[in-house]
Write an enzyme that holds these catalytic residues in place. Sequence first.
Site, PDB file in Angstrom:
ATOM      1  N   ASP A 106       0.860  -1.188   0.000  1.00 47.37           N
ATOM      2  CA  ASP A 106       0.000   0.000   0.000  1.00 47.37           C
ATOM      3  C   ASP A 106       0.894   1.234   0.000  1.00 47.37           C
ATOM      4  O   ASP A 106       2.011   1.193   0.530  1.00 47.37           O
ATOM      5  CB  ASP A 106      -0.913  -0.001   1.230  1.00 47.37           C
ATOM      6  CG  ASP A 106      -2.189   0.794   1.000  1.00 47.37           C
ATOM      7  OD1 ASP A 106      -3.274   0.201   0.990  1.00 47.37           O
ATOM      8  OD2 ASP A 106      -2.082   2.030   0.802  1.00 47.37           O
ATOM      9  N   THR A 156     -13.093  -2.524  -8.876  1.00 44.19           N
ATOM     10  CA  THR A 156     -14.240  -2.409  -9.787  1.00 44.19           C
ATOM     11  C   THR A 156     -13.937  -1.322 -10.826  1.00 44.19           C
ATOM     12  O   THR A 156     -13.831  -0.146 -10.470  1.00 44.19           O
ATOM     13  CB  THR A 156     -15.505  -2.064  -8.984  1.00 44.19           C
ATOM     14  OG1 THR A 156     -15.684  -3.081  -8.009  1.00 44.19           O
ATOM     15  CG2 THR A 156     -16.740  -1.976  -9.871  1.00 44.19           C
ATOM     16  N   PHE A 202     -17.167  -9.779  -4.835  1.00 45.19           N
ATOM     17  CA  PHE A 202     -18.578  -9.500  -4.501  1.00 45.19           C
ATOM     18  C   PHE A 202     -18.808  -9.478  -2.997  1.00 45.19           C
ATOM     19  O   PHE A 202     -19.930  -9.663  -2.539  1.00 45.19           O
ATOM     20  CB  PHE A 202     -19.486 -10.549  -5.154  1.00 45.19           C
ATOM     21  CG  PHE A 202     -19.381 -10.566  -6.653  1.00 45.19           C
ATOM     22  CD1 PHE A 202     -20.085  -9.653  -7.426  1.00 45.19           C
ATOM     23  CD2 PHE A 202     -18.552 -11.469  -7.302  1.00 45.19           C
ATOM     24  CE1 PHE A 202     -19.975  -9.642  -8.810  1.00 45.19           C
ATOM     25  CE2 PHE A 202     -18.435 -11.474  -8.689  1.00 45.19           C
ATOM     26  CZ  PHE A 202     -19.146 -10.554  -9.442  1.00 45.19           C
ATOM     27  N   ASN A 261     -24.139  -5.284  -9.196  1.00 41.07           N
ATOM     28  CA  ASN A 261     -24.371  -4.273  -8.163  1.00 41.07           C
ATOM     29  C   ASN A 261     -25.542  -3.362  -8.522  1.00 41.07           C
ATOM     30  O   ASN A 261     -26.337  -3.002  -7.656  1.00 41.07           O
ATOM     31  CB  ASN A 261     -23.103  -3.447  -7.927  1.00 41.07           C
ATOM     32  CG  ASN A 261     -22.225  -4.081  -6.853  1.00 41.07           C
ATOM     33  OD1 ASN A 261     -22.553  -5.139  -6.333  1.00 41.07           O
ATOM     34  ND2 ASN A 261     -21.115  -3.450  -6.533  1.00 41.07           N
ATOM     35  N   PHE A 306     -32.586  -8.613  -0.788  1.00 42.07           N
ATOM     36  CA  PHE A 306     -32.474  -7.215  -1.240  1.00 42.07           C
ATOM     37  C   PHE A 306     -33.805  -6.591  -1.632  1.00 42.07           C
ATOM     38  O   PHE A 306     -33.882  -5.739  -2.503  1.00 42.07           O
ATOM     39  CB  PHE A 306     -31.419  -7.085  -2.356  1.00 42.07           C
ATOM     40  CG  PHE A 306     -30.029  -7.101  -1.791  1.00 42.07           C
ATOM     41  CD1 PHE A 306     -29.510  -8.261  -1.239  1.00 42.07           C
ATOM     42  CD2 PHE A 306     -29.262  -5.944  -1.740  1.00 42.07           C
ATOM     43  CE1 PHE A 306     -28.259  -8.287  -0.650  1.00 42.07           C
ATOM     44  CE2 PHE A 306     -28.004  -5.947  -1.147  1.00 42.07           C
ATOM     45  CZ  PHE A 306     -27.499  -7.127  -0.606  1.00 42.07           C
ATOM     46  N   CYS A 333     -19.939   0.853  -2.247  1.00 41.56           N
ATOM     47  CA  CYS A 333     -20.082   0.232  -3.576  1.00 41.56           C
ATOM     48  C   CYS A 333     -21.307   0.684  -4.369  1.00 41.56           C
ATOM     49  O   CYS A 333     -21.166   1.257  -5.446  1.00 41.56           O
ATOM     50  CB  CYS A 333     -20.118  -1.282  -3.437  1.00 41.56           C
ATOM     51  SG  CYS A 333     -18.512  -1.964  -3.052  1.00 41.56           S
TER      52      CYS A 333
HETATM   53  C1  UDX Z   1     -22.379  -4.519  -1.630  1.00 42.18           C
HETATM   54  C2  UDX Z   1     -22.685  -5.805  -2.394  1.00 42.18           C
HETATM   55  O1  UDX Z   1     -23.629  -6.589  -1.680  1.00 42.18           O
HETATM   56  C3  UDX Z   1     -21.413  -6.596  -2.656  1.00 42.18           C
HETATM   57  O2  UDX Z   1     -21.708  -7.767  -3.407  1.00 42.18           O
HETATM   58  C4  UDX Z   1     -20.487  -5.676  -3.434  1.00 42.18           C
HETATM   59  O3  UDX Z   1     -19.329  -6.323  -3.822  1.00 42.18           O
HETATM   60  C5  UDX Z   1     -20.174  -4.419  -2.624  1.00 42.18           C
HETATM   61  O4  UDX Z   1     -21.411  -3.761  -2.332  1.00 42.18           O
HETATM   62  P1  UDX Z   1     -21.946  -3.802   0.899  1.00 42.18           P
HETATM   63  O5  UDX Z   1     -21.679  -2.433   0.386  1.00 42.18           O
HETATM   64  O6  UDX Z   1     -21.044  -4.368   1.946  1.00 42.18           O
HETATM   65  O7  UDX Z   1     -21.913  -4.858  -0.327  1.00 42.18           O
HETATM   66  O8  UDX Z   1     -23.405  -3.776   1.507  1.00 42.18           O
HETATM   67  P2  UDX Z   1     -24.823  -4.535   1.304  1.00 42.18           P
HETATM   68  O9  UDX Z   1     -24.998  -5.511   2.391  1.00 42.18           O
HETATM   69  O10 UDX Z   1     -24.999  -5.036  -0.063  1.00 42.18           O
HETATM   70  O11 UDX Z   1     -25.819  -3.295   1.576  1.00 42.18           O
HETATM   71  C6  UDX Z   1     -25.747  -2.117   0.802  1.00 42.18           C
HETATM   72  C7  UDX Z   1     -26.767  -1.106   1.249  1.00 42.18           C
HETATM   73  O12 UDX Z   1     -28.075  -1.510   0.876  1.00 42.18           O
HETATM   74  C8  UDX Z   1     -26.823  -0.845   2.750  1.00 42.18           C
HETATM   75  O13 UDX Z   1     -26.933   0.547   2.965  1.00 42.18           O
HETATM   76  C9  UDX Z   1     -28.069  -1.566   3.212  1.00 42.18           C
HETATM   77  O14 UDX Z   1     -28.655  -0.938   4.329  1.00 42.18           O
HETATM   78  C10 UDX Z   1     -28.956  -1.426   1.989  1.00 42.18           C
HETATM   79  N1  UDX Z   1     -29.951  -2.505   1.823  1.00 42.18           N
HETATM   80  C11 UDX Z   1     -29.560  -3.786   1.578  1.00 42.18           C
HETATM   81  C12 UDX Z   1     -31.308  -2.191   1.874  1.00 42.18           C
HETATM   82  O15 UDX Z   1     -31.702  -1.041   2.083  1.00 42.18           O
HETATM   83  N2  UDX Z   1     -32.227  -3.191   1.657  1.00 42.18           N
HETATM   84  C13 UDX Z   1     -31.865  -4.478   1.394  1.00 42.18           C
HETATM   85  O16 UDX Z   1     -32.764  -5.320   1.192  1.00 42.18           O
HETATM   86  C14 UDX Z   1     -30.483  -4.786   1.357  1.00 42.18           C
END
Ligand code: UDX
Length: 429
Positions: A30, A121, A150, A206, A247, A258
């Site tokens: 890094d 990404t 992912f 995504n 989701f 992300c």
């Molecule tokens: C996400 C993707 O899931 C992952 O595959 C990718 O590589 C990186 O981005 P992450 O950012 O860790 O991962 O969070 P995730 O658990 O996917 O939630 C993202 C956002 O969506 C959160 O703010 C969460 O509160 C919201 N969310 C998730 C909802 O509002 N409703 C849902 O049903 C699911």
Amino acid sequence: MKVAVIGTGYVGLVTAAILADFGNQVVGVDIDEEKIKTLQKGQTPFYEPGLSDLLLRNQGARRLIFTIDYSQAIPPAEVIFICVGTPSNERGEADLNYVFSAAKSLAPFLTEKAVVVIKSTVPPGTHLEVKKIIDKLTEVKYYLASVPEFLREGSALEDTLRPDRVIIGTDNKYAQKVLLDLHRPINGKRILTDVVSAQLIKYAANSFLASKISYANEIARLCDVYGADVMQVMEGVGEDKRIGKAFLHPGIGYGGSCFPKDVKAILAFAKKKEVELAVIAGAHRTNTTQVNYFIEKIKKHLGNLQNKKIGVLGLAFKGNTDDIRQSRALVLIKKLLEEKAEVYAYDPLAATSVKKFFPELRINYASNWQQVAKQAEALIIATEWNEFKELDLEELKRISQVKYIFDGRNILNPAKVKLAGFHYVGLGR
Ligand code: UDX
């Protein structure tokens, strides 16, 4: 195998730790000297369940070391992962400067037949730019590939060890074989693709997940006006295997490092080629208006928010993380402060980061939910932390003057909340 991992953020550190745990010899690189020093001391720069133990175990076994020195990390490496950030620039595009600079730094030290894997990404075609940069600086034969990640924060280890699929994007048979070998201990279906398709899979996945969330949030708005219960509706919808249950949980919108960035980036690179992505553009729009929609609901019950004492439970962008990047909870708090409300807030992990990165936010921080409740006349749940899901309503009644609970994550049982003597306001229920 000998591996170098450039970038020690979520993706880089998790990748490095897991590959080392499989018995590979891994060097993490890094440019951030402080971060490398922290890692060398055996500390983890952010919270991720299980990661600290995994790092320590593999550092202890000398399978994993950290350095800022490319001349140490790259020459022995048979596989080099680029795992640096690709944040949004002011046009919403992925800023590729870190990727290009990593390519420039590694190129002079590449050795014959090294496989350079872009895990960051990146928009389709980025590898061609990376190739141009590397080709200017070396004569050796190397291969380029794309293996998107992912992982979700909070379950990053599990997601990396047992993903639904491993995408190996390369146009070269040798590189494909090396990467199949390296990923052998990891579960999940292998999907072998060309490089551009692998890059696009990440954005397509995504933005689809982000669209599912926005779709659920739009249906929630419809449920609000028709008096339906969105949780029942989404259960009925999600049981269709073609749609799937995941989701579809309504709330104040998606945040994190992300979804917001990748949705903006796919819209930006589609626009460059004059391709209209109406569905994804709609998902983005719904997400940017969802907090406002919720604030309007709150105002219908509380009226003008000026000088109202509002308690906010949750600051992180989702539960089980201390990450506040693009957190909807913070968007919500900024709006409450604009409305001149007095804000009291608690988060199990994320308060330190908010204090550090947003010192201008006039938040009264508390060290538990009870302290927030004692000050507030209304509570808002802004992050889906487990400890808020079973909020002790009797205790809340006993210790506070709270009358309204605004559930911005639809995690409480409305009937129980009402039975305990509070007004419950969620989204679409
Ligand atoms: C996400 C993707 O899931 C992952 O595959 C990718 O590589 C990186 O981005 P992450 O950012 O860790 O991962 O969070 P995730 O658990 O996917 O939630 C993202 C956002 O969506 C959160 O703010 C969460 O509160 C919201 N969310 C998730 C909802 O509002 N409703 C849902 O049903 C699911």
